[in-house]
Write a protein that holds these residues in place. Structure first.
Motif, PDB file in Angstrom:
ATOM      1  N   LEU A  44      56.570  34.553  48.600  1.00 25.94           N
ATOM      2  CA  LEU A  44      55.848  33.056  48.003  1.00 25.94           C
ATOM      3  C   LEU A  44      54.265  33.782  48.880  1.00 25.94           C
ATOM      4  O   LEU A  44      53.613  33.659  47.947  1.00 25.94           O
ATOM      5  N   GLU A  45      54.147  33.970  49.857  1.00 31.44           N
ATOM      6  CA  GLU A  45      52.743  34.750  49.977  1.00 31.44           C
ATOM      7  C   GLU A  45      51.706  35.830  48.930  1.00 31.44           C
ATOM      8  O   GLU A  45      50.889  35.166  48.420  1.00 31.44           O
ATOM      9  N   HIS A  46      52.687  36.474  48.916  1.00 31.00           N
ATOM     10  CA  HIS A  46      52.066  37.473  47.519  1.00 31.00           C
ATOM     11  C   HIS A  46      52.068  36.579  46.501  1.00 31.00           C
ATOM     12  O   HIS A  46      51.028  36.746  45.632  1.00 31.00           O
ATOM     13  N   SER A  47      53.066  35.786  46.628  1.00 30.19           N
ATOM     14  CA  SER A  47      52.573  34.582  43.979  1.00 30.19           C
ATOM     15  C   SER A  47      51.773  33.852  44.743  1.00 30.19           C
ATOM     16  O   SER A  47      50.702  33.832  43.399  1.00 30.19           O
ATOM     17  N   LEU A  53      44.189  34.931  42.886  1.00 31.36           N
ATOM     18  CA  LEU A  53      43.401  35.420  41.892  1.00 31.36           C
ATOM     19  C   LEU A  53      43.176  35.611  40.358  1.00 31.36           C
ATOM     20  O   LEU A  53      42.300  35.617  40.172  1.00 31.36           O
ATOM     21  N   SER A  54      44.001  34.689  40.345  1.00 32.25           N
ATOM     22  CA  SER A  54      44.134  34.982  39.110  1.00 32.25           C
ATOM     23  C   SER A  54      43.541  33.406  38.462  1.00 32.25           C
ATOM     24  O   SER A  54      42.545  33.418  37.243  1.00 32.25           O
ATOM     25  N   ALA A  57      39.811  34.472  39.170  1.00 34.39           N
ATOM     26  CA  ALA A  57      39.474  34.998  37.183  1.00 34.39           C
ATOM     27  C   ALA A  57      39.662  34.266  36.028  1.00 34.39           C
ATOM     28  O   ALA A  57      38.407  34.599  35.775  1.00 34.39           O
ATOM     29  N   SER A  58      39.706  33.260  36.525  1.00 41.77           N
ATOM     30  CA  SER A  58      39.823  32.213  35.064  1.00 41.77           C
ATOM     31  C   SER A  58      38.109  31.102  35.512  1.00 41.77           C
ATOM     32  O   SER A  58      36.878  31.148  34.388  1.00 41.77           O
ATOM     33  N   VAL A  59      38.443  30.945  36.357  1.00 47.49           N
ATOM     34  CA  VAL A  59      37.002  30.051  37.084  1.00 47.49           C
ATOM     35  C   VAL A  59      35.672  31.331  36.802  1.00 47.49           C
ATOM     36  O   VAL A  59      34.563  30.930  36.253  1.00 47.49           O
ATOM     37  N   ALA A  60      35.262  32.707  37.120  1.00 44.99           N
ATOM     38  CA  ALA A  60      34.571  33.209  36.710  1.00 44.99           C
ATOM     39  C   ALA A  60      34.245  33.913  35.339  1.00 44.99           C
ATOM     40  O   ALA A  60      33.544  33.332  34.970  1.00 44.99           O
ATOM     41  N   CYS A  61      34.954  33.566  34.254  1.00 47.44           N
ATOM     42  CA  CYS A  61      35.105  33.923  32.754  1.00 47.44           C
ATOM     43  C   CYS A  61      34.651  32.640  32.315  1.00 47.44           C
ATOM     44  O   CYS A  61      33.821  32.419  31.334  1.00 47.44           O
ATOM     45  N   MET A  62      35.178  31.338  33.035  1.00 47.28           N
ATOM     46  CA  MET A  62      34.906  30.043  32.476  1.00 47.28           C
ATOM     47  C   MET A  62      33.154  30.769  32.646  1.00 47.28           C
ATOM     48  O   MET A  62      32.176  30.028  31.461  1.00 47.28           O
ATOM     49  N   GLU A  63      32.351  30.063  33.588  1.00 48.65           N
ATOM     50  CA  GLU A  63      31.443  30.448  34.018  1.00 48.65           C
ATOM     51  C   GLU A  63      30.729  31.906  33.268  1.00 48.65           C
ATOM     52  O   GLU A  63      29.446  31.536  32.299  1.00 48.65           O
ATOM     53  N   ILE A  64      30.731  32.488  33.166  1.00 47.86           N
ATOM     54  CA  ILE A  64      30.367  33.552  32.171  1.00 47.86           C
ATOM     55  C   ILE A  64      30.505  33.134  30.869  1.00 47.86           C
ATOM     56  O   ILE A  64      29.421  33.456  30.069  1.00 47.86           O
ATOM     57  N   ASN A  65      31.456  32.673  30.159  1.00 48.90           N
ATOM     58  CA  ASN A  65      31.398  31.852  29.059  1.00 48.90           C
ATOM     59  C   ASN A  65      30.439  31.199  28.687  1.00 48.90           C
ATOM     60  O   ASN A  65      29.489  30.384  27.427  1.00 48.90           O
TER      61      ASN A  65
END
Length: 83
Positions: A44-47, A53-54, A57-65
């Protein structure tokens, strides 16, 4: 060519050869000096870490876009994304 130059040429030649069958986690460990823990999807901790992390990454991609990154050389984009 002297011995030192010959040794240096040998080292550079070896560095330019592709490394085959080198586990990726060993590369990360060597570069970061940190131990890489094998991901366990049933843990569960790994998940939870993977989910965070996912999301990051999504927030970073939206900001970059949204803002865009304009660089004359594509390999410089990473310099802007890294922070």
């Amino acid at each position: 060519m002297d011995k030192d130059s010959s040794d240096l040429n040998d080292v550079i030649e070896q560095m330019c050869k592709p490394l085959k069958a080198l586990p990726f986690h060993k590369v990360i460990e060597a570069l970061s000096q940190k131990k890489v823990i094998r991901f366990d999807g049933s843990n569960l901790e790994h998940s939870e870490v993977l989910d965070k992390l996912s999301e990051a990454a999504s927030v970073a991609c939206m900001e970059i876009n949204r803002n865009g990154i304009l660089r004359p050389r594509p390999n410089e984009v990473g310099n802007d994304i890294e922070p």
